[in-house]
Design a protein around this motif. Sequence first.
Motif, PDB file in Angstrom:
ATOM      1  N   ALA A 192      -8.161   5.080  -4.109  1.00 15.97           N
ATOM      2  CA  ALA A 192      -7.491   5.565  -5.320  1.00 15.97           C
ATOM      3  C   ALA A 192      -8.436   5.496  -6.515  1.00 15.97           C
ATOM      4  CB  ALA A 192      -6.230   4.742  -5.588  1.00 15.97           C
ATOM      5  N   ILE A 209     -11.990   9.702   0.678  1.00 16.67           N
ATOM      6  CA  ILE A 209     -11.749   9.455   2.096  1.00 16.67           C
ATOM      7  C   ILE A 209     -13.047   9.029   2.797  1.00 16.67           C
ATOM      8  CG2 ILE A 209     -12.080  11.696   3.274  1.00 16.67           C
ATOM      9  CD1 ILE A 209      -8.881   9.670   3.600  1.00 16.67           C
ATOM     10  N   ALA A 237     -11.171   8.224  -6.295  1.00 17.69           N
ATOM     11  CA  ALA A 237     -10.696   9.558  -6.676  1.00 17.69           C
ATOM     12  C   ALA A 237     -10.493   9.648  -8.184  1.00 17.69           C
ATOM     13  CB  ALA A 237      -9.404   9.887  -5.936  1.00 17.69           C
ATOM     14  N   LEU A 284       2.234   2.149  -3.381  1.00 14.26           N
ATOM     15  CA  LEU A 284       1.382   2.941  -4.273  1.00 14.26           C
ATOM     16  C   LEU A 284       1.664   4.432  -4.070  1.00 14.26           C
ATOM     17  CD1 LEU A 284      -2.056   1.148  -3.884  1.00 14.26           C
ATOM     18  CD2 LEU A 284      -0.517   1.080  -5.841  1.00 14.26           C
ATOM     19  N   TYR A 285       1.852   4.762  -2.818  1.00 15.26           N
ATOM     20  CA  TYR A 285       2.154   6.119  -2.410  1.00 15.26           C
ATOM     21  C   TYR A 285       3.565   6.490  -2.924  1.00 15.26           C
ATOM     22  CZ  TYR A 285       2.321   9.569   1.542  1.00 15.26           C
ATOM     23  OH  TYR A 285       2.403  10.650   2.342  1.00 15.26           O
ATOM     24  N   ALA A 334       0.834  -1.207   0.000  1.00 20.06           N
ATOM     25  CA  ALA A 334       0.000   0.000   0.000  1.00 20.06           C
ATOM     26  C   ALA A 334       0.868   1.258   0.000  1.00 20.06           C
ATOM     27  CB  ALA A 334      -0.925  -0.001   1.205  1.00 20.06           C
ATOM     28  N   ILE A 347      -5.218  -3.030   2.287  1.00 20.05           N
ATOM     29  CA  ILE A 347      -4.874  -2.776   0.889  1.00 20.05           C
ATOM     30  C   ILE A 347      -6.122  -2.480   0.057  1.00 20.05           C
ATOM     31  CG2 ILE A 347      -4.821  -5.261   0.305  1.00 20.05           C
ATOM     32  CD1 ILE A 347      -2.392  -2.689  -1.135  1.00 20.05           C
ATOM     33  N   GLN A 351      -3.735  16.143   3.773  1.00 18.21           N
ATOM     34  CA  GLN A 351      -3.655  15.455   2.483  1.00 18.21           C
ATOM     35  C   GLN A 351      -5.006  15.301   1.793  1.00 18.21           C
ATOM     36  OE1 GLN A 351      -1.392  11.874   2.944  1.00 18.21           O
ATOM     37  NE2 GLN A 351       0.476  12.981   3.453  1.00 18.21           N
ATOM     38  N   ARG A 387     -12.634  12.077 -10.750  1.00 23.12           N
ATOM     39  CA  ARG A 387     -11.940  13.039 -11.622  1.00 23.12           C
ATOM     40  C   ARG A 387     -12.247  12.792 -13.096  1.00 23.12           C
ATOM     41  NH1 ARG A 387      -6.882  12.684  -7.780  1.00 23.12           N
ATOM     42  NH2 ARG A 387      -7.310  14.507  -6.512  1.00 23.12           N
ATOM     43  N   VAL A 401      -7.144   1.170   0.542  1.00 24.80           N
ATOM     44  CA  VAL A 401      -6.262   2.082  -0.191  1.00 24.80           C
ATOM     45  C   VAL A 401      -6.591   2.066  -1.695  1.00 24.80           C
ATOM     46  CG1 VAL A 401      -3.862   2.568  -0.793  1.00 24.80           C
ATOM     47  CG2 VAL A 401      -4.436   1.859   1.532  1.00 24.80           C
ATOM     48  N   LYS A 430      -2.286  12.337  -9.916  1.00 23.63           N
ATOM     49  CA  LYS A 430      -3.631  12.573  -9.387  1.00 23.63           C
ATOM     50  C   LYS A 430      -4.698  11.889 -10.240  1.00 23.63           C
ATOM     51  CE  LYS A 430      -3.135  17.043  -7.126  1.00 23.63           C
ATOM     52  NZ  LYS A 430      -3.574  18.440  -7.196  1.00 23.63           N
ATOM     53  N   GLN A 431      -4.390  11.777 -11.533  1.00 24.91           N
ATOM     54  CA  GLN A 431      -5.331  11.159 -12.463  1.00 24.91           C
ATOM     55  C   GLN A 431      -5.638   9.722 -12.030  1.00 24.91           C
ATOM     56  OE1 GLN A 431      -3.644  11.285 -16.401  1.00 24.91           O
ATOM     57  NE2 GLN A 431      -5.208   9.889 -17.167  1.00 24.91           N
ATOM     58  N   PHE A 432      -4.687   9.105 -11.342  1.00 22.94           N
ATOM     59  CA  PHE A 432      -4.872   7.733 -10.884  1.00 22.94           C
ATOM     60  C   PHE A 432      -5.268   7.672  -9.410  1.00 22.94           C
ATOM     61  CE2 PHE A 432      -2.476   7.518 -14.702  1.00 22.94           C
ATOM     62  CZ  PHE A 432      -2.954   6.391 -15.339  1.00 22.94           C
ATOM     63  N   GLY A 433      -5.553   8.827  -8.854  1.00 18.40           N
ATOM     64  CA  GLY A 433      -6.012   8.883  -7.471  1.00 18.40           C
ATOM     65  C   GLY A 433      -4.931   8.566  -6.451  1.00 18.40           C
ATOM     66  N   LEU A 434      -3.652   8.684  -6.854  1.00 15.31           N
ATOM     67  CA  LEU A 434      -2.571   8.298  -5.934  1.00 15.31           C
ATOM     68  C   LEU A 434      -2.491   9.221  -4.714  1.00 15.31           C
ATOM     69  CD1 LEU A 434       0.284   7.159  -8.336  1.00 15.31           C
ATOM     70  CD2 LEU A 434      -1.401   5.785  -7.123  1.00 15.31           C
ATOM     71  N   ASP A 435      -2.915  10.485  -4.879  1.00 15.70           N
ATOM     72  CA  ASP A 435      -2.923  11.386  -3.726  1.00 15.70           C
ATOM     73  C   ASP A 435      -3.970  10.949  -2.701  1.00 15.70           C
ATOM     74  OD1 ASP A 435      -4.847  11.998  -5.617  1.00 15.70           O
ATOM     75  OD2 ASP A 435      -4.808  14.141  -5.245  1.00 15.70           O
ATOM     76  N   ALA A 436      -5.113  10.467  -3.196  1.00 14.00           N
ATOM     77  CA  ALA A 436      -6.157   9.986  -2.289  1.00 14.00           C
ATOM     78  C   ALA A 436      -5.725   8.683  -1.617  1.00 14.00           C
ATOM     79  CB  ALA A 436      -7.457   9.780  -3.049  1.00 14.00           C
ATOM     80  N   ALA A 437      -4.956   7.861  -2.338  1.00 15.03           N
ATOM     81  CA  ALA A 437      -4.463   6.602  -1.765  1.00 15.03           C
ATOM     82  C   ALA A 437      -3.581   6.892  -0.562  1.00 15.03           C
ATOM     83  CB  ALA A 437      -3.676   5.816  -2.818  1.00 15.03           C
ATOM     84  N   ALA A 461      -3.717   9.512   1.520  1.00 14.30           N
ATOM     85  CA  ALA A 461      -4.542   9.919   2.655  1.00 14.30           C
ATOM     86  C   ALA A 461      -5.302   8.725   3.238  1.00 14.30           C
ATOM     87  CB  ALA A 461      -5.521  11.013   2.220  1.00 14.30           C
ATOM     88  N   ALA A 462      -5.827   7.879   2.358  1.00 10.26           N
ATOM     89  CA  ALA A 462      -6.597   6.714   2.812  1.00 10.26           C
ATOM     90  C   ALA A 462      -5.719   5.743   3.599  1.00 10.26           C
ATOM     91  CB  ALA A 462      -7.241   6.004   1.618  1.00 10.26           C
ATOM     92  N   ALA A 463      -4.458   5.600   3.186  1.00 14.32           N
ATOM     93  CA  ALA A 463      -3.537   4.691   3.876  1.00 14.32           C
ATOM     94  C   ALA A 463      -3.297   5.170   5.306  1.00 14.32           C
ATOM     95  CB  ALA A 463      -2.212   4.600   3.118  1.00 14.32           C
ATOM     96  N   LEU A 464      -3.069   6.466   5.479  1.00 17.18           N
ATOM     97  CA  LEU A 464      -2.864   7.008   6.826  1.00 17.18           C
ATOM     98  C   LEU A 464      -4.138   6.876   7.663  1.00 17.18           C
ATOM     99  CD1 LEU A 464      -0.798  10.199   5.960  1.00 17.18           C
ATOM    100  CD2 LEU A 464       0.010   8.141   7.107  1.00 17.18           C
TER     101      LEU A 464
END
Lengths: 225, 101
Positions: B91, B70, B94, A21-22, A18, B84, B53, B98, B87, A157-164, A166-169
């Motif tokens: 992703a 989120i 999002a 991915l980040y 996970a 996993i 974030q 978008r 997460v 961001k197009q793949f939502g990696l920024d959201a991944a 935040a979600a991981a934390l």
Amino acid sequence: MTVGSGSLKSVSVSVGVATGLYGISFGALGATAGLDIYQTVALSIFMFSGGSQFAFIGVLASGGIGSLPAAVTSSWLLGVRNGFYALSLAPILKLSGFRRVLGAQLTIDESAAVSTSRESHSEQVKGFWFTGISVFVFWNIATGLGFLLGNSIGDPKQFGLDAAAAAALFALVWPRLLNLLGGFVGLVALVSAVILVPLLPPGMPVLAAAVLAVGFGTLISRWIK
Amino acid sequence: MNTWLAIGVAALAVYSWKFIGTLVPARFLESKRLLQISQFLTIALLMSLVGVQTFTGGKGIEFDARIVAIVIAGICLKLKVPFIGVVLIAAVTAALVRLIF
């Protein structure tokens, strides 16, 4: 299976994947910040702390070479929490000598979270090392891959990696939010950090919000008693 | 400042927190209050990061697809979806938001 349950090895590997991915998004952003692949991977190996690394390249990307001192300062400030993890893990891990030098480097959000989510002492120790090593390996491979993919995938961001990220934390802290006090501290921290972002320099909102939330939580817990 | 120098100094600075943390005597954590503070601090730092974030970008507050992600992640956690999975779902959420808007 949440972070707190399930076989330790599978949890450690899941957390590593996970985080990977980040790491891909970190590598990709390193490319856009103007670093070369060696510099980007060096950050992942030697700094090895997601928040600090993102702060470093974030400041650099917005301010260029002239902003390097600010990039150093904000990554340093964002690294404070690792010191607190090290502090709370110290009585569990009892590190010394070479293991202390190595263990310190692996003291990050994920290894601390997995370790403190386990019940028995041996699982806490194993949880720290398994997760620290797993994240280190995946994080660095992902950083290199992310850098190379950077130009070809375009915006992470197009793949939502920024959201991944935040979600991981969020998933890591989730089990601690399930009691009233923990949930309260978490909510105060989240809201105040967001409010402080436009007001304070990079790195500071997270720290200020954390101090505020811990203060409120301590006051309330005394008041409940 | 040279980029490599900055990377070196910053890496050392971040490492110094980690190392100093291991040197603080264990008896500092034996008090129940300090233990509680250190537990609160972990929660507070992680949730601050989640907030920053999710709801901010650059130097300001920003509302975008990450918020939907989120919220979905929270629902997944409530439903005990594996780490996993949470997460990946966040992703994908999002990315889809978008793509659509």
